[in-house]
Design an enzyme around this catalytic site. Structure first.
Site, mmCIF file in Angstrom:
data_model
loop_
_atom_site.group_PDB
_atom_site.id
_atom_site.type_symbol
_atom_site.label_atom_id
_atom_site.label_comp_id
_atom_site.label_asym_id
_atom_site.label_seq_id
_atom_site.Cartn_x
_atom_site.Cartn_y
_atom_site.Cartn_z
ATOM 1 N N SER A 1 -0.911 -3.702 -5.862
ATOM 2 C CA SER A 1 -0.862 -4.562 -4.694
ATOM 3 C C SER A 1 0.266 -5.594 -4.865
ATOM 4 O O SER A 1 1.428 -5.213 -4.995
ATOM 5 C CB SER A 1 -2.228 -5.221 -4.478
ATOM 6 N N HIS B 1 -7.559 0.595 0.055
ATOM 7 C CA HIS B 1 -7.090 -0.358 -0.940
ATOM 8 C C HIS B 1 -8.222 -0.860 -1.829
ATOM 9 O O HIS B 1 -8.007 -1.194 -2.984
ATOM 10 C CB HIS B 1 -6.452 -1.548 -0.215
#
Length: 682
Positions: free
Chosen positions: A533, A651
């Site tokens: 990320s 995610h």
């Protein structure tokens, strides 16, 4: 290696008088036939490469064993019930359990039962004040778009919902379980939901808010609303005893102040305020809810440790009430015992080691619960008794019986895993802390993984991780760099790595790599880097700015096109962290380090693996697609540039088996390109 073809386009944006080329703009559209063909071809290429990686199957087996240590959270008490999450060996997801009334334990929610495919996750949950109702949120395929339901805990039946849409929304229950406040994503703002009423009432919204926070006092009287605006937040308090909950009278606690502040109204009627206002390492203050903007220090800021949490032990009989305060000192947790009235420090809560402590959970009386973990110890729950000053394991029924002791094993016995703390010196002279995890008794340059994050004030603290142990016991080195932009050293540390100071984050990471090499832990041809990320942005910047320093890199769900990051995913919410390309000065900063725009032809780039997820609604997989195409065309060496794509996950949290497979592929890739496994180990 022959890479899949995608046509370069002559796309050039002109921003603030600067020409910004974007030759792979076409890959932003995930549904375009050319994008689909290209992704499928990239995945075929990855699978062929992965099949030949030495040690991959052995890594998967060992990672699965280590992951089966499971996890458990500290109990959250509501009325006579204690709620906690637990995942045991073989479970894909943690399940929610409840104890009480009485000793009986119930399984309330198991995502694997809700959806046997493993693609549904339990995102958040919150019991009502009496513990008889449970609000919980589930999402599917990793998209983090949750639906909120209410369960009657006694019957285990869903009695309300779906409510929403929401995304990890806080829930603030009204007294008596009549309804709750929550945060909707569409339209965005704080809403009131009454049980059984189909239409929710909007009660609060502000323009430009990145996220909202909600809290309500135990008696349901005082509502706290927080609106996050990058590195600061505004804060309001409402007395629900006055007027209707549909129209709370929100009084300003903090507005327009460059600080982060949280507020709680406790059982003793006082306001407790945790703030970095005039205290970058955070202080705890007290006040009166009738004047919520006026506070005085109860526990001042520590010059070297960041205040992270607090809890109140009410006391029993003649015993005086106690205050527990968690601090993180150079990434290691400590819990102090203080007098509640004066803030005077009286002692410390004994901890099992130098690791991390989870949120403090209390029940009325003199006991507190918390989780403890470190790099070789799976999360376990401990109970502190304020009467005796002792801590002991809390055996949630059956929760830890199947958990190994956390010491890594191998066919040759049990190699001891050690941790070492050191500092590197960044380009501007700043000392940056590092943590190294490695097998004892090995010397000389070894295959190493340097990991970092460096954003949003997130602190990297010690925690049990199967991938760290698997790599270390195989003879490799894991180094964690606590670079600026994170929260390891307080809010000043965070701000020193955001907006126009973001380059400090990358300089710190490079300095950490150079320190590992200079001290003989590793060498450039044995050093891999890994980030996820915002950490993927860190890795992308490092490999484009210093490709000579690394042998391999893994970018997972990364941000890489920093000129257009605001246009997809949750990008608009991150302007307070990175800045906006609409601002001329910040645009030049963003362009100056944006990894996608810093790829140069004729450079021998490290072996690089991008791991992306088709259901990612937080960071658009287009970042990795575009960067992968650019690197594949630009590199002049024979080290591979590859893309690993999972189409039906996102995610956030994923099933254990999928997480294990991803970790095995990642470690096998890094091992192959840093020389961890020799031919005889294949």
């Amino acid at each position: 290696m022959k890479y899949p073809y995608v046509e370069r386009q002559a796309v050039v944006d002109r921003l603030h008088g600067v020409a910004v080329p974007d030759p792979y703009r076409r890959l932003e559209d995930p549904d375009a036939p050319e994008t689909r063909r290209w992704v499928a071809a990239q995945d075929d290429l990855w699978r062929a490469h992965a099949a030949a990686l030495p040690g991959r199957a052995r890594l998967y087996t060992r990672l699965a064993e280590l992951a089966d240590a499971g996890m458990v959270t500290a109990p959250l008490w509501r009325g006579e019930r204690a709620y906690f999450l637990r995942r045991t060996a073989g479970q894909e997801h943690a399940a929610l359990h409840v104890i009480g009334p009485g000793p009986a334990k119930q399984l309330l929610l198991d995502p694997s039962v809700i959806d046997p495919t493993g693609l549904t996750t339990l995102d958040a949950w919150q019991p009502d004040p009496d513990g008889g109702l449970l609000a919980y949120q589930v999402s599917r395929r990793g998209d983090e778009r949750s639906s909120l339901y209410v369960m009657d805990v006694r019957t285990r039946r869903v009695v309300d919902g779906p409510v929403g849409p929401c995304r990890y929304s806080p829930v603030a229950w009204l007294a008596g379980g009549a309804g709750f406040f929550y945060v909707r994503t569409e339209p965005r703002g704080v809403f009131l939901h009454r049980m059984g009423v189909p239409v929710d009432v909007p009660v609060f919204a502000r323009e430009g808010v990145a996220s909202y926070g909600l809290e309500i006092s135990g008696d349901g009287r005082w509502l706290v609303v927080s609106a996050s605006l990058g590195s600061r937040n505004d804060l309001w308090l409402a007395d629900l005893a006055e007027g209707r909950p549909e129209e709370p009278d929100l009084r300003v606690v903090q507005e327009g102040v460059d600080a982060r502040t949280a507020l709680t109204v406790a059982r003793d009627g006082r306001v407790y305020v945790v703030t970095d206002r005039d205290a970058p390492r955070v202080r705890l203050c007290v006040g009166d809810p009738e004047r919520p903007d006026v506070w005085k220090d109860l526990v001042p800021a520590d010059p070297e440790a960041v205040l992270a949490d607090f809890a109140i032990l009410d006391g029993t009989g003649p015993s005086r009430p106690l205050l527990l305060v968690t601090r993180v000192r150079h990434a290691v947790a400590e819990v102090g015992v203080h007098d509640l009235d004066t803030g005077e420090r009286l002692g410390s809560v004994p901890l099992p080691g130098a690791g991390s402590v989870g949120p403090l959970s209390v029940r009325h009386g003199r006991e507190a619960w918390f989780t403890y973990t470190d790099h070789v110890t799976p999360p376990a729950v401990w109970r502190f008794d304020g009467r005796t000053g002792e801590t002991a394991p809390w055996p949630a029924p059956g929760a830890r019986a199947d958990v190994p002791d956390g010491r890594p094993r191998s066919g040759d016995g049990e190699p001891r895993i050690e941790s070492h703390r050191l500092h590197c010196v960044s380009a501007d002279g700043t000392r940056v802390p590092m943590l190294i995890i490695a097998r004892a008794g090995l010397h000389g340059p070894r295959p190493a993984i340097l990991y970092g994050y460096g954003g949003f004030g997130v602190a990297l603290t010690p925690g049990y991780a199967a991938d760290t142990l698997a790599w270390a016991e195989a003879g490799g080195v894991v180094a964690v760099a606590m670079v600026r932009g994170g929260g390891e050293e307080g809010e000043e540390w965070h701000r020193a790595g955001m907006l126009d100071r973001k380059q400090n984050t990358f300089d710190d990471f490079v300095a950490a790599a150079e320190k590992l090499i200079a001290d003989g832990w590793t060498a450039p041809d044995r050093l891999g880097i890994w980030g996820e990320s915002n950490g993927g942005l860190l890795v992308g910047a490092a490999l484009t700015q210093r490709p000579d320093l690394f042998a391999a890199a893994v970018c997972s769900a990364p941000l890489l096109d920093m000129v257009r990051y605001e246009r997809s995913g949750l990008g608009p919410a991150w302007r307070g962290e990175y800045g906006s390309a609409e601002d001329p000065d910040l645009f030049r900063c963003l362009l100056g380090y944006s990894p996608y725009h810093q790829v140069r032809e004729g450079v021998d780039y490290p072996a690089t693996l991008f791991t992306v997820f088709g259901g990612d609604t937080r960071v658009d997989p287009a970042h990795a697609r575009k960067m992968c195409a650019a690197l594949q065309r630009a590199t002049c060496g024979d080290r591979p540039i590859l893309l690993r794509h999972e189409g039906d996950v996102g995610h956030g949290a994923r099933a254990t088996s999928r997480a294990t497979a991803l970790a095995a592929d990642t470690l096998a890739f890094l091992a192959a390109h840093t020389g961890l496994f020799q031919p005889e180990h294949r």
